[in-house]
Design a protein around this motif. Structure first.
Motif, PDB file in Angstrom:
ATOM      1  N   PRO A   1      38.718  41.677  45.939  1.00 43.99           N
ATOM      2  CA  PRO A   1      39.630  42.262  44.957  1.00 43.99           C
ATOM      3  C   PRO A   1      40.851  42.875  45.643  1.00 43.99           C
ATOM      4  O   PRO A   1      40.804  43.241  46.824  1.00 43.99           O
ATOM      5  CB  PRO A   1      38.779  43.345  44.300  1.00 43.99           C
ATOM      6  N   LYS A   2      41.939  42.997  44.875  1.00 48.63           N
ATOM      7  CA  LYS A   2      43.113  43.711  45.370  1.00 48.63           C
ATOM      8  C   LYS A   2      43.069  45.193  45.004  1.00 48.63           C
ATOM      9  O   LYS A   2      43.708  46.015  45.653  1.00 48.63           O
ATOM     10  CB  LYS A   2      44.386  43.079  44.815  1.00 48.63           C
ATOM     11  N   HIS A   3      42.312  45.500  43.940  1.00 50.57           N
ATOM     12  CA  HIS A   3      42.216  46.878  43.461  1.00 50.57           C
ATOM     13  C   HIS A   3      40.751  47.185  43.160  1.00 50.57           C
ATOM     14  O   HIS A   3      40.047  46.343  42.590  1.00 50.57           O
ATOM     15  CB  HIS A   3      43.042  47.083  42.183  1.00 50.57           C
ATOM     16  N   LEU A   4      40.319  48.391  43.519  1.00 55.39           N
ATOM     17  CA  LEU A   4      38.940  48.786  43.239  1.00 55.39           C
ATOM     18  C   LEU A   4      38.959  50.248  42.802  1.00 55.39           C
ATOM     19  O   LEU A   4      39.395  51.128  43.535  1.00 55.39           O
ATOM     20  CB  LEU A   4      38.070  48.596  44.480  1.00 55.39           C
ATOM     21  N   LEU A   5      38.481  50.469  41.576  1.00 52.14           N
ATOM     22  CA  LEU A   5      38.485  51.800  40.972  1.00 52.14           C
ATOM     23  C   LEU A   5      37.061  52.272  40.758  1.00 52.14           C
ATOM     24  O   LEU A   5      36.237  51.556  40.182  1.00 52.14           O
ATOM     25  CB  LEU A   5      39.218  51.756  39.628  1.00 52.14           C
ATOM     26  N   LEU A   6      36.765  53.489  41.190  1.00 50.69           N
ATOM     27  CA  LEU A   6      35.482  54.130  40.896  1.00 50.69           C
ATOM     28  C   LEU A   6      35.653  54.970  39.638  1.00 50.69           C
ATOM     29  O   LEU A   6      36.400  55.943  39.637  1.00 50.69           O
ATOM     30  CB  LEU A   6      35.042  55.019  42.059  1.00 50.69           C
ATOM     31  N   ARG A   7      34.965  54.562  38.543  1.00 49.22           N
ATOM     32  CA  ARG A   7      34.964  55.355  37.322  1.00 49.22           C
ATOM     33  C   ARG A   7      33.648  56.130  37.266  1.00 49.22           C
ATOM     34  O   ARG A   7      32.776  55.850  36.444  1.00 49.22           O
ATOM     35  CB  ARG A   7      35.112  54.447  36.093  1.00 49.22           C
ATOM     36  N   ASN A   8      33.525  57.074  38.164  1.00 54.08           N
ATOM     37  CA  ASN A   8      32.302  57.879  38.218  1.00 54.08           C
ATOM     38  C   ASN A   8      32.446  59.106  37.329  1.00 54.08           C
ATOM     39  O   ASN A   8      32.245  60.250  37.761  1.00 54.08           O
ATOM     40  CB  ASN A   8      32.000  58.285  39.661  1.00 54.08           C
ATOM     41  N   ASP A   9      32.804  58.858  36.064  1.00 53.17           N
ATOM     42  CA  ASP A   9      32.955  59.948  35.100  1.00 53.17           C
ATOM     43  C   ASP A   9      31.987  59.810  33.935  1.00 53.17           C
ATOM     44  O   ASP A   9      32.175  60.404  32.883  1.00 53.17           O
ATOM     45  CB  ASP A   9      34.392  60.007  34.581  1.00 53.17           C
ATOM     46  N   SER A  10      30.932  59.027  34.135  1.00 54.21           N
ATOM     47  CA  SER A  10      29.939  58.835  33.090  1.00 54.21           C
ATOM     48  C   SER A  10      29.022  60.051  32.984  1.00 54.21           C
ATOM     49  O   SER A  10      28.584  60.603  34.008  1.00 54.21           O
ATOM     50  CB  SER A  10      29.099  57.588  33.371  1.00 54.21           C
TER      51      SER A  10
END
Length: 396
Positions: free
Chosen positions: A151-160
């Protein structure tokens, strides 16, 4: 790091032997293998009381689900090699199923990676680490994802909110590349702009894609109401397959603004009726009291049942919602009703729909009984993974 040995009480291995991968804290023989003092996320080897080896797992002594099994091969504990193998296996399925790289790439237990969810938006991966075990393996997980998908972009959405149950902090963090802004996503010939940073979940609900596509067969009705509409995927799909006018209800003004923008973008603006902001139940009652009626009502709410103790109240909430939806339907109307509450069984969901119909003085015909798409595979031994119910009902 050498794994700790974790022994279960007598006969508590039966669910694991049947294919499940969760161990509850009351199933552990804590006299023989104390949970207290174990570090959250630490590796363990699971054993039955009689000494039978059951698998590699990771542990969290502070959680009701105190261990999650990750491997039934004694030679393959959770490691970079295992992560790579599981990710390649997950990717192979999605590449067979989808022409474009927009899907859920990893669906936790169903892909052999409990505690890991990955949604793919082209060159962007949005990752959720929901358990202490996956949080502990964060560096290895991210490295494996980069190696497998580039991937070119990797986001952690650790807001669950589920992270709180594991004692984990909530955060949103770019770990590869910068914020590319809105993502262009295409579904059923329509284009939507997705915000992976601030949107619900990871920005989109891939699990309903196949059900939305079913509107082409069942939902080309004159007047449609899309409730809990979020970005308008259901309602704009209905407009694209022939609905003459679609109205939308959502609590978020920003979401409704995006619905209008997407309607313009797809040449459907002339088919958009009212954009109603507010509580869905209140808005439905207000619309009902005006005497306005629709040929199709779509109800796709967030989960009303998040904990087992909430089942009764949640069932009543679904029944109230479904009755309101039915009361807004013209004769021979179509109700599309969904529940993403895994604590609500499909049988109970259907029973609640029938009870709502009787209260509204209506008769039902179930035309299509949908679930989540195949990028959200179901683990046959884990009923919790079969969470989505979407019913297409003729209301007479």
């Amino acid at each position: 790091m050498k794994a700790t040995l974790l022994f279960l009480k007598k006969d508590q291995e039966r669910r694991l032997l049947a294919g499940h991968c969760w161990v509850y804290s009351n199933e552990v023989d804590t006299e023989r293998s104390p949970l207290k003092g174990l570090e959250p996320g630490a590796p363990v080897e699971l054993f039955a009381r009689g000494g039978r080896w059951l698998g590699h797992a990771y542990v969290n002594p502070n959680s009701l689900i105190c261990a999650r099994l990750v491997s039934r091969d004694r030679a393959r504990p959770l490691s970079p090699a295992l992560l790579l193998a599981r990710l390649h296996q997950a990717l192979a399925l999605r590449e067979r199923l989808y022409e474009h790289p927009f899907y859920r790439l990893v669906h936790g237990e169903s892909d052999g990676l409990p505690g890991l969810v990955v949604d793919r938006y082209g060159e962007l991966l949005v990752v959720q680490l929901t358990t202490a075990g996956m949080e502990r393996a964060r560096a290895e997980v991210l490295a494996a994802l980069e190696q497998v998908t580039r991937p070119k972009h990797l986001l952690l959405r650790n807001d669950s909110p589920v992270r709180a149950l594991e004692g984990l902090e909530q955060q949103v963090e770019w770990v590869l590349g910068d914020d590319p802004g809105e993502i262009h996503l295409r579904e059923s010939g329509l284009e939507f702009l997705i915000d992976p940073v601030h949107g619900q979940k990871t920005g989109w609900f891939f699990d309903q894609a196949d059900n939305r596509a079913a509107l082409k067969r069942f939902g080309a009705r004159a007047r449609v109401l899309d409730v809990f509409c979020y970005l308008g995927a259901w309602g704009l799909t209905a407009a694209a397959v022939g609905a003459e006018q679609v109205s939308f209800i959502d609590s978020s003004g920003d979401a409704l603004a995006r619905v209008g923008a997407s309607a313009e973008r797809n040449g459907l603006a002339e088919r958009v009726g009212a954009l109603l902001q507010g509580d869905a139940f209140d808005a439905l009652r207000q619309v009902r009291d005006t005497g306005e009626r629709f040929n199709c009502v779509i109800l796709d709410p967030p989960a009303f049942i998040k904990r087992r103790k909430d089942i009764r109240d949640g069932e009543l909430a679904y029944q109230r919602l479904h009755r309101l939806g039915m009361e807004l339907l013209a004769p021979d109307g179509l109700l599309v009703a969904s529940s993403c509450s895994h604590h609500l069984s499909r049988e109970a969901f259907h029973r609640g729909l029938q009870q709502a119909a009787r209260a509204a003085g209506r008769e039902l015909q179930l035309l299509h009984d949908g679930g989540q798409g195949p990028d959200h595979p179901i683990h046959p031994a884990i009923t919790e993974t079969a969470y989505l119910k979407t019913a297409f009902l003729r209301v007479l």
